[in-house]
Design a protein around this motif. Structure first.
Motif, PDB file in Angstrom:
ATOM      1  N   UNK A   1      34.554  61.150  12.016  1.00  0.00           N
ATOM      2  CA  UNK A   1      34.319  59.768  11.576  1.00  0.00           C
ATOM      3  C   UNK A   1      33.766  58.958  12.740  1.00  0.00           C
ATOM      4  N   UNK A   2      34.534  58.937  13.851  1.00  0.00           N
ATOM      5  CA  UNK A   2      34.055  58.228  15.027  1.00  0.00           C
ATOM      6  C   UNK A   2      34.128  59.196  16.193  1.00  0.00           C
ATOM      7  N   UNK A   3      33.034  59.914  16.458  1.00  0.00           N
ATOM      8  CA  UNK A   3      33.092  60.966  17.470  1.00  0.00           C
ATOM      9  C   UNK A   3      33.443  60.435  18.864  1.00  0.00           C
ATOM     10  N   UNK A   4      33.056  59.184  19.155  1.00  0.00           N
ATOM     11  CA  UNK A   4      33.307  58.654  20.493  1.00  0.00           C
ATOM     12  C   UNK A   4      34.793  58.711  20.839  1.00  0.00           C
ATOM     13  N   UNK A   5      35.659  58.554  19.858  1.00  0.00           N
ATOM     14  CA  UNK A   5      37.098  58.588  20.119  1.00  0.00           C
ATOM     15  C   UNK A   5      37.762  59.770  19.434  1.00  0.00           C
TER      16      UNK A   5
ATOM     17  N   UNK B   1      37.998  60.398  16.391  1.00  0.00           N
ATOM     18  CA  UNK B   1      38.756  59.953  15.221  1.00  0.00           C
ATOM     19  C   UNK B   1      38.128  60.609  13.996  1.00  0.00           C
TER      20      UNK B   1
ATOM     21  N   UNK C   1      44.764  57.140  13.815  1.00  0.00           N
ATOM     22  CA  UNK C   1      44.042  55.870  13.696  1.00  0.00           C
ATOM     23  C   UNK C   1      43.595  55.649  12.256  1.00  0.00           C
TER      24      UNK C   1
ATOM     25  N   UNK D   1      46.462  54.311  10.679  1.00  0.00           N
ATOM     26  CA  UNK D   1      46.718  52.929  11.077  1.00  0.00           C
ATOM     27  C   UNK D   1      45.777  51.960  10.354  1.00  0.00           C
ATOM     28  N   UNK D   2      44.533  52.386  10.172  1.00  0.00           N
ATOM     29  CA  UNK D   2      43.564  51.521   9.489  1.00  0.00           C
ATOM     30  C   UNK D   2      44.081  51.173   8.086  1.00  0.00           C
TER      31      UNK D   2
ATOM     32  N   UNK E   1      50.448  50.906  17.585  1.00  0.00           N
ATOM     33  CA  UNK E   1      49.066  51.185  17.974  1.00  0.00           C
ATOM     34  C   UNK E   1      48.977  51.531  19.456  1.00  0.00           C
TER      35      UNK E   1
ATOM     36  N   UNK F   1      47.633  54.995  21.120  1.00  0.00           N
ATOM     37  CA  UNK F   1      46.579  55.065  22.134  1.00  0.00           C
ATOM     38  C   UNK F   1      47.108  55.805  23.366  1.00  0.00           C
ATOM     39  N   UNK F   2      48.368  55.545  23.706  1.00  0.00           N
ATOM     40  CA  UNK F   2      48.941  56.223  24.863  1.00  0.00           C
ATOM     41  C   UNK F   2      48.943  57.738  24.647  1.00  0.00           C
TER      42      UNK F   2
ATOM     43  N   UNK G   1      46.964  59.387  22.759  1.00  0.00           N
ATOM     44  CA  UNK G   1      45.569  59.844  22.831  1.00  0.00           C
ATOM     45  C   UNK G   1      45.183  60.072  24.285  1.00  0.00           C
ATOM     46  N   UNK G   2      45.615  59.140  25.126  1.00  0.00           N
ATOM     47  CA  UNK G   2      45.334  59.233  26.552  1.00  0.00           C
ATOM     48  C   UNK G   2      46.003  60.478  27.138  1.00  0.00           C
TER      49      UNK G   2
END
Lengths: 507, 479
Positions: free
Chosen positions: A71-75, A77, A137, A140-141, A181, A185-186, A188-189
């Motif tokens: 869906x969102x390759x940059x992250x 997701x 995510x 979460x959306x 959230x 993110x943590x 994910x990091x």
């Protein structure tokens, strides 16, 4: 039969797009058109969601009906759907309840009916998506987006203090979820992925686990809602229109319980283990204290709202009791953990039916008398005998009468609690007394005795539409109460896998 | 020096727009008031053509022109694209607004075009002088535009404030730049960067001294706390058309200025400016969100909300990583689109003799126009960062960048203040949906405005449903 179709995508997007279509058709013409259209969409979604049950493989705990697209390759997701034994029954509950809700608002909602119906349809799609999302995510959306239609529903079609109630509802839920959230993110990091299943396998230190667990707790405890963050619920319920209350009680609260199963416990098992006393304490306070609070309510909706909090206490109790069941030296076999988790799940589904029915009942009375005060009623049985029969039946199931679904879940959780600690079981079992007290006392005051006033004297019994709604729910409650096996079968493999997973320390 | 070595071709969009601005200036003088529409059409036409030039000019490689004064790179191309698109939107929204107030004049368009040229030069600056000239071209046009509605006392007051504070900020910037020049002996960004990396001891202290002035000046221009005082007054006092011009595209130019100065030139001092930016960012988040709650004027509320968004943009920049910069850029672009829509709604509601800039003026918008109430709801949810709108992804990207450099506490502060922020955005939705309309006059506006505003709102939603394209564009700029 359905396996080659992207069934989950269809039942998520059909109601959402259908809702948009209803919205666009507007309120210019005859309202019956949009009502029928909405009903058709809701029924189609329900029938399609039954396809999940038909093709569900009960022998595996792996995710089924999986859809996975970037869906969102940059992250990293992903558009990632899939269901297991925990989510599938809740999805069917969602699509089932939406039909009833649309029927319940049929003639009653006169103000902008297309917006009202669209809000429910869009919410249905979003809630199904919440139950089937496997990317954090992505989850979460939908989790956040779901608040918006509910916010509008309470705010536009609600009662006297609707603005206060709806803003309180939104902000409470939002506060809880933004901390979740940050936790996501943590992770994910740490792990480089937003996939929930990969988060389950992610190694975390105790310190990290505790913080992440607390962040999740903030999100899910508000949603369930657990004492002491439950105060938004009575307000939201009282002010919401009947349909809103039903969705809120029957589905949205379950998302909190589902969150514990999907996120908190598998991702942070060690923190869940070491903080289980906190959750058990909060659950028992909910069961006992909130039970007493329910007893003194004068407003019917408020009473049922408080009873919801008490019943949801059983869900969290059942989930978090498992650690103590394993630790109890008197219970060497360690059995009972599966009973507790299955009990919690059955309790969620059963509460979906019963609380929905209770709010619909109050809706029936409110539509006629425009008051929810218990004192304004009395002797309704003389003018609405059929309705009174249903009311007594649902009240009994709310109080946990054997043979109804209300009994099964509570009984399983209480039974499992015995294996952990006698006092947990004792305090939990108080609900059988308290629940009977507040529900039956309300029924007595509203339905029995002399006819209180001319308003009651003029009441008309259920019409066909209302009768169909009540009868459907009564059948559901009875079936689940007498024969819970189909649901338990669906749950079983997932529950075993879940227990297996949380019993292994991540440290 | 030959003409070829100037490499003029890559500055074609700027040169074209500048020529057109002069042309509009001349043509407009000969037009009678009833033919003023021609100026408008000509302006929009030049923006569209500029857009075409920018798109055709997009090279992957970095190129320099005018003796290295001017740089064309991926960041410049992307930002210019959005600057022109957003300014186009502002002009569409403001046409009827200006006509209703008898200020539908050529100056608005001429000054507007010059300010766009200024922004584009800032974005492409490779030299301190160029940066400063671009900034001044932008600022001077905006000062004049704020006071453009001559007979309005509030506007004159706002212009005065804006001008005095803006001049101080420019002074600060020049002072910092002159110190930098003294220490490095060059105005070229790349040479300054080399000087910074060589600097030791007392020279380093001098660099930091210059940095402080530059950061202060940038904070002034962007409106970060504690240098935000001018924003609420200017936002409220200006005609809404001008507020929209100030509140949207210049933020993109401001972002570019930060990138050019603090990252390209002074990247070596990142550890030093990071601390300053942390302070600016936390204060902006706190002050912006808390004070916005108390506002009753919608434009003023949007000013404070801008301040809080600036805090978020700075949060991405202070991460100091490629992800941080791309997240800040994504945030800035989505913010500019959202506030463009917000001011569009205000101008839609406004009519002759009525500004519609109080929150209460939105009462019952859902009854008057369900569609535009829906658009405004999307905009507000996006500003609040509620999915599925683009604002959520902007916040997510920034928070991810911040967590990535182990500043989890900053992420927690940021989400804490966005919770406070949600309240005032919800209040706008509450007013539109839950309250009854006081003003029942139907909304009237041209087809162009309707289409533009709807596209604007739906773009926020569409980018929220599929943010991958814009996000990877921003990521590719800094990779």
């Amino acid at each position: 039969m359905f396996t080659d179709l992207p069934l989950l995508s269809i039942i998520v997007w059909l109601p959402i797009l259908g809702g948009v279509a209803v919205l666009l058709s507007g309120d210019k013409g005859d309202a019956n058109g949009v009502r029928v259209l909405s009903l058709v969409i809701a029924i189609t979604t329900f029938v399609l969601s039954l396809g999940l049950y038909a093709d569900f493989d009960t022998s595996t705990a792996a995710m089924q009906f999986v859809e996975h697209r970037p869906w969102i390759p940059a992250f990293d997701i992903n558009y990632h759907f899939g269901v297991d034994g925990f989510s599938m029954p809740l999805i069917i509950l969602t699509s089932f309840t939406t039909i009833l809700v649309i029927l319940a608002g049929w003639e009653v909602i006169k103000k902008k009916p297309s917006q009202y119906l669209a809000a429910f349809l869009i919410m249905e799609g979003l809630m199904i998506a919440v139950f089937s999302a496997l990317d954090a995510i992505f989850f979460y959306v939908f989790w956040e987006a779901m608040l918006v239609p509910m916010f509008i529903l309470i705010g536009v079609w609600g009662g006297e203090r609707r603005v206060y109630a709806t803003i309180k509802f939104f902000i409470y839920t939002f506060i809880g979820s933004v901390f979740m959230l940050v936790a996501l993110i943590y992770m994910y990091y740490k792990g480089g992925s937003f996939s929930i299943l990969e988060m389950h396998a992610l190694k975390l230190t105790m310190n990290e686990q505790v913080w992440i667990f607390l962040a999740f707790l903030a999100a899910f405890a508000v949603k369930v809602p657990m004492w002491p963050v439950h105060t938004w619920l009575p307000d939201a319920h009282v002010e919401a229109p009947t349909g809103g209350s039903v969705i809120l009680a029957a589905i949205m609260l379950k998302i909190g319980g589902y969150g514990f199963i999907r996120f908190s416990m598998p991702i942070t098992p060690d923190a869940a283990h070491s903080l289980d006393w906190l959750i058990i304490l909060m659950s028992l306070v909910a069961v006992v204290y909130i039970g007493f609070v329910a007893l003194v309510q004068r407003d019917m909706k408020k009473l049922v709202a408080y009873s919801s909090i008490a019943h949801m206490g059983f869900v969290t109790l059942g989930l978090f009791i498992v650690f103590q069941i394993w630790e109890n030296p008197a219970n060497a076999s360690g059995g009972g953990a599966a009973l507790a988790v299955e009990g919690a799940m059955i309790q969620m589904i059963s509460h979906g039916f019963i609380s929905g029915a209770m709010f619909l009942m109050i809706g029936v009375l409110y539509d006629r008398m425009h008051t929810r005060e218990i004192n304004a009623y009395g002797g309704v049985v003389h003018t609405m005998p059929v309705f009174a029969a249903f009311a007594v039946f649902f009240a009994m199931s709310n109080a946990g009468l054997p043979g109804t679904s209300g009994f099964v879940g509570e009984f399983m959780v209480i039974l499992a609690s015995f294996q952990a600690n006698f006092w947990y079981a004792f305090l939990g079992a108080l609900t059988l007394i308290l629940g009977a007290a507040y529900t039956l006392w309300m029924v007595k005051r509203v339905f029995y005795g002399e006819i209180a006033n001319d308003g009651v004297r003029a009441l008309k019994d259920l019409n066909t539409r209302e009768f169909v709604i009540m009868a459907t729910l009564a059948i559901a409650v009875l079936v689940l109460g007498l024969w819970p096996a189909p649901v338990v079968d669906v749950l079983h493999a997932s529950v075993e896998n879940f227990l297996q997973h949380i019993s292994v320390s991540k440290l | 020096m030959t003409l070829e070595s100037l490499n003029i071709a890559i500055a074609l969009p700027e040169i074209f727009l500048l020529t057109m601005a002069c042309l509009v200036l001349v043509v407009d003088v000969y037009l009678p008031q009833e033919k003023r529409n021609f100026t408008y059409v000509l302006t929009q036409l030049s923006l569209i053509l500029t857009l075409v030039f920018i798109l055709s000019n997009q090279g992957e490689t970095r190129a320099l022109a005018f003796n290295d004064l001017f740089v064309q790179d991926a960041m410049a191309a992307t930002l210019k694209l959005f600057i022109v698109i957003i300014s186009f939107g502002v002009f569409v929204y403001s046409r009827e607004y200006l006509q209703a107030r008898n200020i539908f004049k050529g100056e608005f368009y001429v000054l507007g075009l010059f300010s766009i040229v200024g922004m584009m030069l800032m974005v492409s600056a490779n030299n301190l002088l160029m940066l400063y000239l671009g900034l001044e071209l932008l600022s001077l046009c905006l000062y004049a535009l704020v006071a453009f509605n001559r007979d309005d006392g509030n506007a004159s007051e706002a212009a005065m404030k804006y001008f005095v504070l803006g001049a101080i900020a420019s002074g600060m910037l020049l002072y910092g730049m002159s110190i930098l020049y003294g220490l490095s002996g060059s105005l070229q960004l790349s040479e300054i960067a080399q000087a910074v990396s060589r600097a030791e001891g007392a020279q380093n202290i001098g660099m930091i001294f210059a940095l402080v002035f530059i950061v202060v000046a940038l904070a002034f221009k962007l409106g970060a706390v504690p240098f935000h005082m001018w924003m609420p007054d200017v936002y409220q006092g200006s005609p809404t058309a001008v507020t929209a011009l100030i509140g949207t595209a210049p933020k993109l130019a401001g972002f570019a200025m930060i990138m050019r100065l603090m990252v390209e030139a002074l990247g070596g001092l990142q550890a030093d400016w990071q601390q300053m930016v942390i302070v600016l960012s936390v204060l902006s988040l706190a002050v912006g969100n808390v004070i916005a709650i108390a506002q009753t004027n919608l434009k003023r509320m949007l000013a404070y909300s801008t301040i809080s968004h600036v805090g978020f943009i700075l949060l991405g920049i202070l991460a100091g990583t490629a992800e941080g910069y791309s997240s800040a850029m994504f945030y800035t672009i989505s913010y500019a689109l959202m506030s463009l829509g917000g001011f569009g709604i205000i101008m839609l509601m406004a009519r002759q003799g009525f500004e519609a800039d109080n929150i209460d003026d939105l009462k019952g918008l859902n009854q008057r126009s369900p569609w535009f109430a829906f658009i405004m709801m999307i905009l507000m949810l996006s500003m609040a960062g509620v999915p599925p709108t683009v604002g959520f992804w902007a916040k997510l990207a920034v928070l991810t960048a911040v967590v990535d450099i182990d500043l989890v506490w900053m992420a927690i502060i940021a989400v804490f203040f966005s919770i406070i922020g949600i309240f005032y955005y919800l209040r706008v939705i509450k007013v539109m949906y839950f309250d009854d309309a006081v003003d029942t006059q139907p909304l009237e506006c041209g087809r162009d405005m309707q289409i533009a505003l709807s596209t604007n709102g739906l773009a926020i939603l569409a980018l929220g449903l599929y943010p991958a394209a814009l996000m990877s564009l921003c990521v590719s700029v800094f990779s």
